[in-house]
Design an enzyme around this catalytic site. Structure first.
Site, mmCIF file in Angstrom:
data_model
loop_
_atom_site.group_PDB
_atom_site.id
_atom_site.type_symbol
_atom_site.label_atom_id
_atom_site.label_comp_id
_atom_site.label_asym_id
_atom_site.label_seq_id
_atom_site.Cartn_x
_atom_site.Cartn_y
_atom_site.Cartn_z
ATOM 1 N N HIS A 122 0.822 -1.217 0.000
ATOM 2 C CA HIS A 122 0.000 0.000 0.000
ATOM 3 C C HIS A 122 0.856 1.267 0.000
ATOM 4 O O HIS A 122 0.394 2.342 0.361
ATOM 5 C CB HIS A 122 -0.974 -0.007 1.192
ATOM 6 N N CYS A 133 5.836 11.551 -14.559
ATOM 7 C CA CYS A 133 6.622 10.439 -15.120
ATOM 8 C C CYS A 133 6.652 9.223 -14.191
ATOM 9 O O CYS A 133 7.242 8.209 -14.536
ATOM 10 C CB CYS A 133 8.041 10.896 -15.458
ATOM 11 N N CYS A 185 9.923 16.768 -9.099
ATOM 12 C CA CYS A 185 10.661 15.637 -9.674
ATOM 13 C C CYS A 185 12.001 16.089 -10.263
ATOM 14 O O CYS A 185 12.054 17.064 -11.008
ATOM 15 C CB CYS A 185 9.796 14.995 -10.762
ATOM 16 N N GLY A 223 -2.364 -8.951 12.455
ATOM 17 C CA GLY A 223 -2.954 -7.612 12.423
ATOM 18 C C GLY A 223 -3.799 -7.316 11.208
ATOM 19 O O GLY A 223 -3.994 -6.156 10.868
HETATM 20 ZN ZN LIG Z 1 8.822 13.219 -13.137
#
Ligand SMILES: [Zn+2]
Length: 282
Positions: A122, A133, A185, A223
């Site tokens: 997750h 990207c 990024c 759990g």
């Molecule tokens: Zn990127």
């Protein structure tokens, strides 16, 4: 022989032991489960706060509610420490007995306890992902918490009314409005978001998790009540391949497990690891 001793016997003679963990193991470290009574979804309904489109809507129309939600989540994660159960799993990995942990939790507690092979289906609070990207970036947990809290503070005072009027927003406008509180990024300049799986989004690294489950002849389940698919399918794969399921759950048995231990994750795993270490030494 009691259930703990039977579990120790089976783990000791298995070739490829894996662990599959869910929210209950983090709850024992002080992170309340989202879906239980008193959980976060009561204060912050999952239909809105658990889906990307809902969160985006909040950012524009109810930023103070989004801010409260981020703080509520981040502050419990910040306070939580690995419990005795996490530490026991890390010890089993060090002994070469446990091959990996497949977890539904995003809180990094297994790694903090010392586990190296952790598959986070997750996502993780320690990762960011570019929305353009999809490049991933790993960051320190402390840094991730700082960034989230900074973002939660920042959004309370940003004026987005001009953008709401216009009905659209460009990447440049986002950067101008949010400034340094949004990570960018390195490759394409796009916005980085938390690499966490929200409702409606696909789970991560499921192919790797399935490959581990196929090799496994023993799975320790802790759990988790097995309601969140497809991740909850992992123990079923082990079972189909004639592996043994050892389930630890203080409330009820939720899987077709061979051994069911009705105790907390911390108590049960600590006892199991202690007895295994005794066996290894003798
Ligand atoms: Zn990127």
């Amino acid at each position: 022989m009691d259930d703990i001793e039977r579990a120790v016997e089976i783990i000791s003679r298995s070739e490829y032991v894996i662990a599959f963990t869910g929210a209950g193991v983090s709850a024992e470290s002080g992170i309340p489960t989202f879906r239980d009574k008193g959980g976060l979804w009561e204060r912050f309904p999952a239909e809105t706060f658990g889906v990307p489109s809902g969160l985006l809507g909040l950012l524009f129309y109810q930023p103070s509610r989004l801010s409260e939600f981020i703080k509520a989540v981040v502050e419990v994660i910040e306070r939580a420490k690995p419990n005795k159960g996490h530490i026991a799993l890390a010890e089993l990995e060090k002994l070469g007995i446990l091959k990996c942990v497949i977890t539904q939790n995003i809180d990094y507690l297994h790694q903090e306890a010392g586990n190296k092979e952790v598959i986070e289906v997750h996502g993780s609070i320690t990762r960011l992902r570019c929305i353009i990207c999809r490049e991933r970036k790993t960051i320190e947990k402390k840094k991730a918490i700082e960034m989230a809290l900074e973002f939660a503070e920042k959004i309370k005072s940003i004026d987005l009314s001009s953008i709401i009027e216009k009905g659209e927003i460009t990447l440049e406008e986002i950067k101008e409005k949010f400034g340094g509180s949004l990570p960018v990024c390195d490759y394409c300049g796009g916005i980085m978001r938390p690499d966490i799986v929200f409702f409606t989004e696909p789970v991560q690294d499921l192919d790797i998790a399935i490959e581990k489950a196929r090799r496994s002849d023993c799975c320790i389940i802790a759990g988790t009540s097995g309601v969140v698919y497809p991740a909850a399918y992992i123990p079923q794969i082990v079972k189909m391949n004639k592996g043994t399921l050892i389930e630890i759950n203080p409330n009820s048995q939720c899987f077709p497990s061979d051994i069911y231990i009705s105790d907390s994750f911390a108590n049960a795993m600590e006892a199991i690891a202690r007895k295994i270490k005794e066996k290894v030494i003798n």
